[in-house]
Design a protein around this motif. Structure first.
Motif, PDB file in Angstrom:
ATOM      1  N   LEU A 131      -7.565 -26.097  -6.359  1.00 59.14           N
ATOM      2  CA  LEU A 131      -8.895 -26.309  -5.784  1.00 59.14           C
ATOM      3  C   LEU A 131      -9.840 -25.166  -6.160  1.00 59.14           C
ATOM      4  CD1 LEU A 131      -8.172 -27.848  -2.265  1.00 59.14           C
ATOM      5  CD2 LEU A 131      -9.408 -28.909  -4.168  1.00 59.14           C
ATOM      6  N   ASP A 132      -9.319 -23.975  -6.355  1.00 55.76           N
ATOM      7  CA  ASP A 132     -10.153 -22.879  -6.855  1.00 55.76           C
ATOM      8  C   ASP A 132     -10.798 -23.272  -8.183  1.00 55.76           C
ATOM      9  OD1 ASP A 132     -10.017 -20.945  -4.874  1.00 55.76           O
ATOM     10  OD2 ASP A 132      -8.287 -19.919  -5.746  1.00 55.76           O
ATOM     11  N   PHE A 133      -9.985 -23.808  -9.079  1.00 54.42           N
ATOM     12  CA  PHE A 133     -10.460 -24.240 -10.401  1.00 54.42           C
ATOM     13  C   PHE A 133     -11.479 -25.359 -10.261  1.00 54.42           C
ATOM     14  CE2 PHE A 133     -10.085 -27.317 -13.876  1.00 54.42           C
ATOM     15  CZ  PHE A 133     -10.364 -26.519 -14.982  1.00 54.42           C
ATOM     16  N   ASP A 157       1.145 -25.758  -1.086  1.00 58.12           N
ATOM     17  CA  ASP A 157       0.774 -25.357  -2.442  1.00 58.12           C
ATOM     18  C   ASP A 157      -0.705 -25.596  -2.717  1.00 58.12           C
ATOM     19  OD1 ASP A 157       3.370 -24.572  -2.931  1.00 58.12           O
ATOM     20  OD2 ASP A 157       3.951 -26.468  -3.854  1.00 58.12           O
ATOM     21  N   ILE A 158      -1.260 -26.640  -2.129  1.00 55.99           N
ATOM     22  CA  ILE A 158      -2.691 -26.926  -2.316  1.00 55.99           C
ATOM     23  C   ILE A 158      -3.538 -25.865  -1.614  1.00 55.99           C
ATOM     24  CG2 ILE A 158      -4.525 -28.584  -1.804  1.00 55.99           C
ATOM     25  CD1 ILE A 158      -2.386 -30.796  -2.163  1.00 55.99           C
ATOM     26  N   ILE A 159      -3.134 -25.492  -0.407  1.00 55.29           N
ATOM     27  CA  ILE A 159      -3.861 -24.457   0.330  1.00 55.29           C
ATOM     28  C   ILE A 159      -3.765 -23.117  -0.396  1.00 55.29           C
ATOM     29  CG2 ILE A 159      -3.883 -23.097   2.463  1.00 55.29           C
ATOM     30  CD1 ILE A 159      -3.026 -25.717   3.907  1.00 55.29           C
ATOM     31  N   PHE A 160      -2.596 -22.807  -0.959  1.00 60.22           N
ATOM     32  CA  PHE A 160      -2.448 -21.563  -1.713  1.00 60.22           C
ATOM     33  C   PHE A 160      -3.319 -21.578  -2.974  1.00 60.22           C
ATOM     34  CE2 PHE A 160       2.017 -20.171  -0.077  1.00 60.22           C
ATOM     35  CZ  PHE A 160       1.468 -19.956   1.178  1.00 60.22           C
ATOM     36  N   GLY A 161      -3.708 -22.771  -3.425  1.00 58.35           N
ATOM     37  CA  GLY A 161      -4.622 -22.908  -4.560  1.00 58.35           C
ATOM     38  C   GLY A 161      -6.065 -22.642  -4.202  1.00 58.35           C
ATOM     39  N   LEU A 162      -6.307 -22.229  -2.953  1.00 57.70           N
ATOM     40  CA  LEU A 162      -7.644 -21.841  -2.475  1.00 57.70           C
ATOM     41  C   LEU A 162      -7.753 -20.329  -2.302  1.00 57.70           C
ATOM     42  CD1 LEU A 162      -8.176 -24.569   0.276  1.00 57.70           C
ATOM     43  CD2 LEU A 162      -9.696 -24.208  -1.691  1.00 57.70           C
ATOM     44  N   LYS A 163      -6.892 -19.600  -2.984  1.00 58.44           N
ATOM     45  CA  LYS A 163      -6.787 -18.155  -2.777  1.00 58.44           C
ATOM     46  C   LYS A 163      -8.126 -17.432  -2.927  1.00 58.44           C
ATOM     47  CE  LYS A 163      -3.826 -14.250  -4.054  1.00 58.44           C
ATOM     48  NZ  LYS A 163      -2.712 -13.789  -4.918  1.00 58.44           N
ATOM     49  N   LYS A 164      -8.953 -17.847  -3.890  1.00 60.33           N
ATOM     50  CA  LYS A 164     -10.258 -17.209  -4.113  1.00 60.33           C
ATOM     51  C   LYS A 164     -11.322 -17.820  -3.206  1.00 60.33           C
ATOM     52  CE  LYS A 164      -9.263 -16.086  -8.950  1.00 60.33           C
ATOM     53  NZ  LYS A 164      -9.642 -16.346 -10.370  1.00 60.33           N
ATOM     54  N   SER A 165     -11.331 -19.139  -3.134  1.00 67.68           N
ATOM     55  CA  SER A 165     -12.374 -19.841  -2.376  1.00 67.68           C
ATOM     56  C   SER A 165     -12.297 -19.553  -0.881  1.00 67.68           C
ATOM     57  CB  SER A 165     -12.252 -21.348  -2.598  1.00 67.68           C
ATOM     58  OG  SER A 165     -12.162 -21.662  -3.968  1.00 67.68           O
ATOM     59  N   ILE A 166     -11.100 -19.330  -0.396  1.00 69.26           N
ATOM     60  CA  ILE A 166     -10.903 -19.203   1.046  1.00 69.26           C
ATOM     61  C   ILE A 166     -11.460 -17.890   1.601  1.00 69.26           C
ATOM     62  CG2 ILE A 166      -8.658 -18.036   1.240  1.00 69.26           C
ATOM     63  CD1 ILE A 166      -7.983 -20.685   3.001  1.00 69.26           C
ATOM     64  N   VAL A 191       1.899 -20.653   5.817  1.00 65.34           N
ATOM     65  CA  VAL A 191       0.519 -21.118   5.712  1.00 65.34           C
ATOM     66  C   VAL A 191      -0.334 -20.512   6.827  1.00 65.34           C
ATOM     67  CG1 VAL A 191      -0.991 -23.147   5.823  1.00 65.34           C
ATOM     68  CG2 VAL A 191       1.151 -23.256   4.549  1.00 65.34           C
ATOM     69  N   PHE A 192       0.229 -20.478   8.037  1.00 64.30           N
ATOM     70  CA  PHE A 192      -0.486 -19.888   9.173  1.00 64.30           C
ATOM     71  C   PHE A 192      -0.865 -18.441   8.879  1.00 64.30           C
ATOM     72  CE2 PHE A 192      -0.337 -17.363  13.097  1.00 64.30           C
ATOM     73  CZ  PHE A 192      -1.340 -17.989  13.829  1.00 64.30           C
ATOM     74  N   HIS A 193       0.093 -17.655   8.396  1.00 66.84           N
ATOM     75  CA  HIS A 193      -0.185 -16.242   8.132  1.00 66.84           C
ATOM     76  C   HIS A 193      -1.141 -16.066   6.954  1.00 66.84           C
ATOM     77  CE1 HIS A 193       2.319 -14.649  11.234  1.00 66.84           C
ATOM     78  NE2 HIS A 193       3.400 -15.225  10.766  1.00 66.84           N
ATOM     79  N   PHE A 194      -1.072 -16.935   5.965  1.00 68.19           N
ATOM     80  CA  PHE A 194      -2.014 -16.894   4.848  1.00 68.19           C
ATOM     81  C   PHE A 194      -3.444 -17.095   5.346  1.00 68.19           C
ATOM     82  CE2 PHE A 194      -4.452 -19.489   1.755  1.00 68.19           C
ATOM     83  CZ  PHE A 194      -4.575 -18.563   0.722  1.00 68.19           C
ATOM     84  N   LEU A 195      -3.629 -18.064   6.222  1.00 64.33           N
ATOM     85  CA  LEU A 195      -4.960 -18.348   6.763  1.00 64.33           C
ATOM     86  C   LEU A 195      -5.451 -17.228   7.669  1.00 64.33           C
ATOM     87  CD1 LEU A 195      -4.482 -22.151   7.530  1.00 64.33           C
ATOM     88  CD2 LEU A 195      -5.932 -21.175   5.744  1.00 64.33           C
TER      89      LEU A 195
END
Length: 259
Positions: A131-133, A157-166, A191-195
């Motif tokens: 999703l970043d791309f 994996d989709i949420i981790f693909g938001l590393k820059k956008s998030i 995922v919780f800790h990533f957010l």
């Protein structure tokens, strides 16, 4: 397991074991917040049930629908359907397409279902993007974005693909958590800790409102259907009413933001 069986009614009230958008608070959430966004990204579009609801509330919103299988007759100028998978980075992977149950198609064999379903699939090599791309390529980074992720186990994996956008404050979203996560060795905890580390507030959807998750507990990692909303927005400014309710895991009461 006996604890879960005895208290299933209470758990459902708190947002566990809830799949249908009619009773898990999903429609109520979208009815409340849809008008505040310029772009809606519907990951797991399929028949377009959620997009249809969004477009009723916000006719100007731009919608991008992602799925491996489309079963929708919705046609709108502001709706773009994309037959492409999503991942934490751009790559190619094998998708498992279930012809009799296309809504179960996934990037992993569905070992969380009956053996008769597990065996009845075909393989298809797919291009996957992050999703970043996608957001950068389509010049959407500056827009107010709402994302829904229902991807049969690929949600992490989709949420981790938001590393820059998030890192931005203009993005909010929600995702499904279910037995499909086991097929990817994914956990809600990571995922919780990533957010939280990305400065987002995380809430569990219920039919009555959004319950704020102050911390993660073992009780949340039960691989049964539930939905989680993440945002940096002040919910009271969006019309939610903040109340206190009892907690299943703490002596301290939890915040619930009523629709």
């Amino acid at each position: 397991m006996k604890f879960i069986q005895r208290h299933k009614a209470a758990l459902t009230e708190m947002g566990y074991y809830c799949g249908s958008p009619k009773n898990n608070g999903e429609f109520k959430l979208l009815n409340k917040i849809s008008k505040n966004f310029q772009v809606f990204i519907d990951v797991g579009f399929y028949k377009g049930l959620i997009t249809k609801n969004i477009l009723k509330r916000n006719k100007k919103i731009k919608v991008y629908g992602f799925d491996l299988n489309f079963k929708s007759k919705i046609r709108k100028k502001n709706l773009i359907l994309i037959n492409c998978g999503l991942h934490k980075f751009n790559t190619k992977k094998i998708a498992y397409i279930y012809k009799k149950r296309p809504e179960l198609s996934s990037l992993a064999v569905r070992r969380d279902y009956n053996p008769s379903i597990q065996k009845n699939y075909s393989k298809k090599k797919l291009k996957l993007i992050s999703l970043d791309f996608f957001l950068k390529k389509n010049e959407l980074m500056s827009k107010k974005i709402l994302i829904k992720i229902d991807a049969e186990g690929s949600e992490r994996d989709i949420i981790f693909g938001l590393k820059k956008s998030i890192k931005r404050s203009n993005l909010s979203g929600y995702f499904e958590y279910s037995s499909g996560w086991k097929n990817f060795n994914a956990t809600l905890k990571e995922v919780f800790h990533f957010l939280k580390e990305s400065k987002y507030n995380v809430f569990r959807l219920t039919k009555n409102g959004l319950i704020e998750m102050r911390y993660f507990t073992y009780m949340d990692e039960i691989y049964s259907q539930s939905h989680f909303f993440f945002t940096k927005e002040d919910l009271t400014k969006l019309g939610f009413k903040k109340k206190k309710i009892f907690s299943l895991t703490s002596d301290k009461k939890e915040n619930i933001y009523k629709y």
